[in-house]
Design an enzyme around this catalytic site. Structure first.
Site, PDB file in Angstrom:
ATOM      1  N   PHE A 172       0.655  -1.146   0.212  1.00  0.00           N
ATOM      2  CA  PHE A 172       0.021   0.155  -0.277  1.00  0.00           C
ATOM      3  C   PHE A 172       0.837   1.279  -0.039  1.00  0.00           C
ATOM      4  CE2 PHE A 172       0.844   0.001   4.676  1.00  0.00           C
ATOM      5  CZ  PHE A 172       1.242   1.103   4.790  1.00  0.00           C
ATOM      6  N   LYS A 196      -1.481  -7.413  -9.532  1.00  0.00           N
ATOM      7  CA  LYS A 196      -2.560  -7.284  -8.168  1.00  0.00           C
ATOM      8  C   LYS A 196      -2.069  -6.209  -7.398  1.00  0.00           C
ATOM      9  CE  LYS A 196      -2.911  -8.989  -4.310  1.00  0.00           C
ATOM     10  NZ  LYS A 196      -3.629  -7.752  -3.732  1.00  0.00           N
ATOM     11  N   GLU A 199      -4.978  -3.727  -2.010  1.00  0.00           N
ATOM     12  CA  GLU A 199      -6.373  -3.732  -1.915  1.00  0.00           C
ATOM     13  C   GLU A 199      -6.638  -2.653  -1.439  1.00  0.00           C
ATOM     14  OE1 GLU A 199      -4.789  -5.882  -0.962  1.00  0.00           O
ATOM     15  OE2 GLU A 199      -4.998  -6.543   1.248  1.00  0.00           O
ATOM     16  N   ARG A 200      -5.708  -1.889  -0.764  1.00  0.00           N
ATOM     17  CA  ARG A 200      -5.968  -0.672   0.043  1.00  0.00           C
ATOM     18  C   ARG A 200      -5.808   0.501  -0.834  1.00  0.00           C
ATOM     19  NH1 ARG A 200      -3.118  -1.938   5.844  1.00  0.00           N
ATOM     20  NH2 ARG A 200      -1.573  -3.394   4.527  1.00  0.00           N
ATOM     21  N   SER A 249       5.295  -6.802   3.002  1.00  0.00           N
ATOM     22  CA  SER A 249       5.732  -7.391   4.610  1.00  0.00           C
ATOM     23  C   SER A 249       6.470  -8.876   4.606  1.00  0.00           C
ATOM     24  CB  SER A 249       4.552  -7.514   5.445  1.00  0.00           C
ATOM     25  OG  SER A 249       3.569  -8.865   5.020  1.00  0.00           O
ATOM     26  N   CYS A 304       9.716   1.663   3.533  1.00  0.00           N
ATOM     27  CA  CYS A 304      10.614   0.502   3.914  1.00  0.00           C
ATOM     28  C   CYS A 304      11.993   1.122   3.956  1.00  0.00           C
ATOM     29  CB  CYS A 304      10.394  -0.384   2.717  1.00  0.00           C
ATOM     30  SG  CYS A 304      11.244   0.127   1.186  1.00  0.00           S
ATOM     31  N   GLU A 404       9.432  -4.066  12.974  1.00  0.00           N
ATOM     32  CA  GLU A 404       9.352  -2.819  12.016  1.00  0.00           C
ATOM     33  C   GLU A 404       8.071  -2.087  12.619  1.00  0.00           C
ATOM     34  OE1 GLU A 404       8.053  -3.790   8.113  1.00  0.00           O
ATOM     35  OE2 GLU A 404       9.217  -2.006   7.036  1.00  0.00           O
TER      36      GLU A 404
HETATM   37  P1  NAD Z   1       1.344  -6.339   3.018  1.00  0.00           P
HETATM   38  O1  NAD Z   1       2.567  -7.729   2.813  1.00  0.00           O
HETATM   39  O2  NAD Z   1       0.439  -6.545   3.971  1.00  0.00           O
HETATM   40  O3  NAD Z   1       0.766  -6.513   1.495  1.00  0.00           O
HETATM   41  C1  NAD Z   1       1.346  -6.487   0.327  1.00  0.00           C
HETATM   42  C2  NAD Z   1       0.755  -7.322  -0.697  1.00  0.00           C
HETATM   43  O4  NAD Z   1       0.469  -8.710  -0.140  1.00  0.00           O
HETATM   44  C3  NAD Z   1      -0.628  -6.907  -0.928  1.00  0.00           C
HETATM   45  O5  NAD Z   1      -1.105  -6.899  -2.433  1.00  0.00           O
HETATM   46  C4  NAD Z   1      -1.542  -7.733  -0.307  1.00  0.00           C
HETATM   47  O6  NAD Z   1      -2.855  -8.218  -0.873  1.00  0.00           O
HETATM   48  C5  NAD Z   1      -0.785  -9.155  -0.038  1.00  0.00           C
HETATM   49  N1  NAD Z   1      -0.963  -9.836   1.229  1.00  0.00           N
HETATM   50  C6  NAD Z   1      -1.050  -9.280   2.598  1.00  0.00           C
HETATM   51  N2  NAD Z   1      -1.130 -10.340   3.585  1.00  0.00           N
HETATM   52  C7  NAD Z   1      -0.854 -11.474   2.951  1.00  0.00           C
HETATM   53  C8  NAD Z   1      -0.693 -12.766   3.326  1.00  0.00           C
HETATM   54  N3  NAD Z   1      -0.788 -12.915   4.364  1.00  0.00           N
HETATM   55  N4  NAD Z   1      -0.756 -13.781   2.269  1.00  0.00           N
HETATM   56  C9  NAD Z   1      -0.585 -13.359   1.029  1.00  0.00           C
HETATM   57  N5  NAD Z   1      -0.601 -12.067   0.537  1.00  0.00           N
HETATM   58  C10 NAD Z   1      -0.654 -11.120   1.317  1.00  0.00           C
HETATM   59  O7  NAD Z   1       2.521  -5.250   2.945  1.00  0.00           O
HETATM   60  P2  NAD Z   1       1.735  -3.715   3.290  1.00  0.00           P
HETATM   61  O8  NAD Z   1       1.248  -3.634   4.352  1.00  0.00           O
HETATM   62  O9  NAD Z   1       0.739  -3.450   2.053  1.00  0.00           O
HETATM   63  O10 NAD Z   1       3.212  -2.962   3.014  1.00  0.00           O
HETATM   64  C11 NAD Z   1       3.988  -2.618   4.090  1.00  0.00           C
HETATM   65  C12 NAD Z   1       5.124  -3.614   4.025  1.00  0.00           C
HETATM   66  O11 NAD Z   1       5.861  -3.508   2.834  1.00  0.00           O
HETATM   67  C13 NAD Z   1       6.394  -3.044   5.090  1.00  0.00           C
HETATM   68  O12 NAD Z   1       6.855  -4.406   5.817  1.00  0.00           O
HETATM   69  C14 NAD Z   1       7.323  -2.484   4.162  1.00  0.00           C
HETATM   70  O13 NAD Z   1       8.476  -2.588   4.800  1.00  0.00           O
HETATM   71  C15 NAD Z   1       7.354  -3.322   3.078  1.00  0.00           C
HETATM   72  N6  NAD Z   1       7.875  -2.801   1.839  1.00  0.00           N
HETATM   73  C16 NAD Z   1       9.278  -3.142   1.423  1.00  0.00           C
HETATM   74  C17 NAD Z   1       9.806  -2.433   0.135  1.00  0.00           C
HETATM   75  C18 NAD Z   1      11.157  -2.878  -0.127  1.00  0.00           C
HETATM   76  O14 NAD Z   1      11.335  -2.586  -1.312  1.00  0.00           O
HETATM   77  N7  NAD Z   1      11.678  -3.851   0.334  1.00  0.00           N
HETATM   78  C19 NAD Z   1       9.180  -1.446  -0.239  1.00  0.00           C
HETATM   79  C20 NAD Z   1       7.769  -0.872   0.261  1.00  0.00           C
HETATM   80  C21 NAD Z   1       6.872  -1.691   1.194  1.00  0.00           C
END
Ligand code: NAD
Length: 519
Positions: A172, A196, A199-200, A249, A304, A404
Site C-alpha cells: 500500500f 495485483k 487492495e487498500r 511485508s 521501507c 518494524e
Molecule cells: P502486505 O504484505 O500486507 O501487503 C502486500 C501485498 O501482499 C498486498 O497486495 C496484499 O494483498 C498481499 N498480502 C498481504 N498479506 C498477505 C498474506 N498473509 N498472504 C498473501 N498475501 C498477502 O504489505 P503492506 O502492509 O501493504 O506494505 C508494508 C510492508 O511492505 C512493510 O513491511 C514495508 O517494509 C514493505 N515494503 C518493502 C519494500 C522494499 O522494497 N523492501 C518497499 C515497500 C514496502
C-alpha cells in the site's frame, strides 16, 4: 463519488477505471483490454486515511475472472514477444510522457487513498516514472553477447528472451512507484503481465493501466485483478505464470517466495526493514539532524527505507534535545493541507499497532522523549494520525526495536564507538538500508565496507539507487537472486538462449560421422 471525481482533472480517466452506478464507486478489473465491473459478491472498502470515510470499494476477483485475466496474458504473449523491440520501446516512451502529463493527478489520487502528503505523493510517481524512463533503454539493456570463431567457422550468440506471463503483487505504501518497478520492466522485455495491486490503494494502478493502453499497449499485454489471499494464491499456483515480483511485508513475502518457488517460478521478494542511521560526532550537525528527522518521519514512517533507528555515537548523544525540537516542529495534518509534513497512517489498525509498540517501549524501559499519540488534527478528528514520536535508551531486545514499526517513530540507541554501532546494525536481521553521517572519509569507508546491509548512504539518509542501478536490499529484507530494476531487473524478466552455429565452406565437408565429444 463526487470527492473522487473532483481529485482529477482528467475525469474521463476515472470514469473508465471506476463504476459510479452505486452510492460508493467501485474499482473495475482490467481484463483483455477492457475495464470491467467484477461479478463478485465480495467487496472490500477503500478509506480516506485522513477521515476514515469510505471512498470506494474494490472487488475480490472471482476464480473465473482471474482465469480470464491470465488466459488473456497467455494469448497476448506470442504476438507481444514477437513485436519489434523498437515498437515496445515506443509504447513505453509514450507511456512515460502520459505519466509526466498526469503526474499531479496521480499524486492527488495517492493522497486520497494512501494519505501521504501531496509533495511526497508526487515523489512516489516521479520515482516510478524514472523506472519507466529506464525501461525505455531496453534496446541497450537487452543486448545479448556473441563470440565469433570459437572454432573454425563456428560462432556463439546469446540472446536475452522474455519468459512468458509474469505477475506482480504490490504493497500500500507506494501506489505508483512499486507497480512501476514491475510491469514496465517486465513488459518492455516482451513478457505479458498480471498485476495485483494493494487492495487498500488500487486506484493509481488502474489509472496507470489506462495510460498504458492509451500509449498503445495491445489488449491482454497487461491485466489487473484485485483481491487478497485468494488472488495471491492463484498467482503462486497458476502454471502459466513464470515469474512473480513481490513487495510488501515479511509475512506475505516469505510465504509467496516459498509457494511460488515450490511451483517452479522465479520469485523476487522485497520485504520489511529496520534501517539504522549512525551519527558520528564529527558529522555536520545541522544537516544530519534535518536529514534524520526527514527520513524518520516523512511519509509518516511508512517507507521501507524510513530511517527508523538512530545510533548516536559518543558526543553525538548530546544532540538528542535538538533532534526532539526539530521533530516537534513538524506539522501533522491531512496530506492535501498546505504546509503539512506528516500525514495519517493507512488504517485505524495500523495506528493502534504503532501506538501499542510505543507503549511496549515505555513498558520495557525506554524513555519517551516525544509522544505523538493522541495528536489532535483540527477538522480531521477521525483520521489515523500519530505525531512524531521519539524513544531513547532503546536496547536490542525491546519489541520496539525487534519489530518494524512502520509509523512516525524514531528509536534511538547509543554507542561508544563506530565498531559498536556496526555490531548493532549487523546483528539486526534486516538488511534493507542504512546511512552514516560523518565528515571523515576513513570512517565512511570503514562503515560502507563492514556494514552488512544492501543499500548504504554516506550523508544520504534514504539511499535508494536510481534505476540504472538496482534496489539491493539484503538479508531478511529480500528473498531471491536478482533485484528490482537496473541490469538485475532485466535479468529477472529474461532468460538466455545460446545459439552455436557452424557455416563451413563447401570443400570442408565432413568425411565421416563425428562420434567423439566435440572439443
Ligand atoms: P502486505 O504484505 O500486507 O501487503 C502486500 C501485498 O501482499 C498486498 O497486495 C496484499 O494483498 C498481499 N498480502 C498481504 N498479506 C498477505 C498474506 N498473509 N498472504 C498473501 N498475501 C498477502 O504489505 P503492506 O502492509 O501493504 O506494505 C508494508 C510492508 O511492505 C512493510 O513491511 C514495508 O517494509 C514493505 N515494503 C518493502 C519494500 C522494499 O522494497 N523492501 C518497499 C515497500 C514496502
Amino acid at each position: 463519488a463526487a470527492l473522487i471525481k473532483s481529485v482529477c482533472k482528467t475525469k474521463a480517466l476515472h470514469q473508465v477505471v471506476r463504476c459510479y452506478s452505486s452510492s460508493v464507486p467501485t474499482t473495475k478489473l482490467f481484463i483483455d483490454g477492457k475495464f470491467v465491473e467484477s461479478k463478485t459478491s465480495e467487496w472490500l472498502d477503500i478509506h480516506n486515511p485522513a477521515t476514515n470515510e469510505v471512498i470506494g470499494r474494490v472487488p475480490k476477483a472471482t476464480q473465473e475472472e482471474m482465469l480470464a485475466a491470465v488466459d488473456s496474458c497467455s494469448r497476448a504473449y506470442h504476438s507481444w514477444s514477437e513485436t519489434s523491440i523498437l515498437s515496445r520501446q515506443q509504447i513505453f516512451l509514450r507511456f512515460q510522457q502520459l505519466i509526466k502529463e498526469n503526474l499531479r493527478e496521480l499524486a492527488k489520487l495517492i493522497t486520497l487513498e494512501q494519505g501521504k502528503t501531496l509533495a511526497d505523493a508526487e515523489g512516489d510517481v516521479f520515482r516510478g516514472l524514472q523506472v519507466v524512463e529506464h525501461a525505455c533503454s531496453v534496446t541497450s539493456l537487452m543486448l545479448g553477447e556473441t563470440l565469433p570463431s570459437i572454432t573454425k567457422d563456428m560462432d556463439i550468440h546469446a540472446y536475452r528472451l522474455p519468459l512468458g506471463v509474469c505477475a506482480g503483487i504490490t504493497p500500500f505504501n507506494f501506489p505508483a512507484m512499486i507497480p512501476l518497478w514491475m510491469f514496465p520492466m517486465g513488459m518492455v522485455c516482451g513478457n505479458t503481465y498480471l498485476l495485483k495491486p494493494s487492495e487498500r490503494v488500487p486506484g493509481c494502478a488502474m489509472l496507470l493501466a489506462k495510460m498504458l493502453q492509451d500509449a498503445g499497449a495491445p489488449d491482454g499485454t497487461l491485466n489487473i485483478i484485485h483481491g487478497q489471499h485468494d488472488a495471491v494464491n492463484f498467482i503462486c499456483d497458476h502454471p502459466a505464470i513464470k515469474a512473480i515480483s513481490f513487495v510488501g511485508s515479511n509475512q506475505a513475502g516469505e510465504y509467496i517466495y516459498k509457494r511460488g518457488c515450490k511451483n517452479g517460478k522465479r520469485v523476487q521478494s522485497n520485504m520489511g526493514a529496520k534501517n539504522h542511521g549512525v551519527v558520528m560526532p564529527d558529522a555536520n550537525k545541522e544537516n544530519t539532524l534535518n536529514q534524520l528527522v526527514g527520513a524518520a518521519f516523512g511519509a509518516a514512517g511508512q517507507r521501507c527505507m524510513a530511517l527508523s533507528t538512530a545510533i548516536l555515537v559518543g558526543e553525538a548523544c548530546s544532540w538528542l534535545p535538538e533532534l526532539v525540537e526539530r521533530a516537534k516542529a513538524l506539522r501533522v495534518n491531512a496530506g492535501d493541507q498546505p504546509g503539512v509534513d506528516v500525514g495519517p497512517l493507512i488504517s485505524p489498525q495500523a495506528k493502534a499497532r504503532v501506538e501499542s509498540l510505543i507503549q511496549s517501549g515505555v513498558n520495557e524501559g525506554a524513555t519517551l522523549l516525544l509522544d505523538g499519540r493522541n495528536v489532535q488534527v483540527k477538522g480531521y478528528e477521525n483520521g489515523n494520525f500519530v505525531g512524531p514520536t521519539i524513544l531513547s535508551k532503546v536496547t536490542p531486545q525491546m519489541k520496539c526495536y525487534t519489530e518494524e514499526i512502520f509509523g512516525p517513530v524514531l528509536v534511538v540507541m547509543e554507542a561508544d564507538s563506530l565498531d559498536e554501532a556496526i555490531g548493532i546494525v549487523n546483528k539486526n536481521p534486516y538488511g534493507n538500508g542504512t546511512a552514516i553521517f560523518t565528515t571523515n572519509g576513513a570512517t565512511a569507508r570503514k562503515y560502507m565496507h563492514e556494514v552488512d546491509v544492501g543499500q548504504v548512504g554516506v550523508n544520504v539518509p534514504i539511499p535508494v539507487p536510481l534505476p540504472m542501478f538496482s534496489f539491493t536490499g539484503s538479508r531478511a529484507s529480500f528473498r531471491g537472486d536478482t533485484n528490482f530494476y537496473g541490469k538485475q531487473g532485466i535479468q529477472f524478466y529474461t532468460q538466455i538462449k545460446t545459439v552455436t552455429s557452424q557455416w563451413k565452406a563447401e570443400d570442408a565437408t565432413l568425411k565421416s560421422p563425428a562420434v567423439t565429444m566435440p572439443t
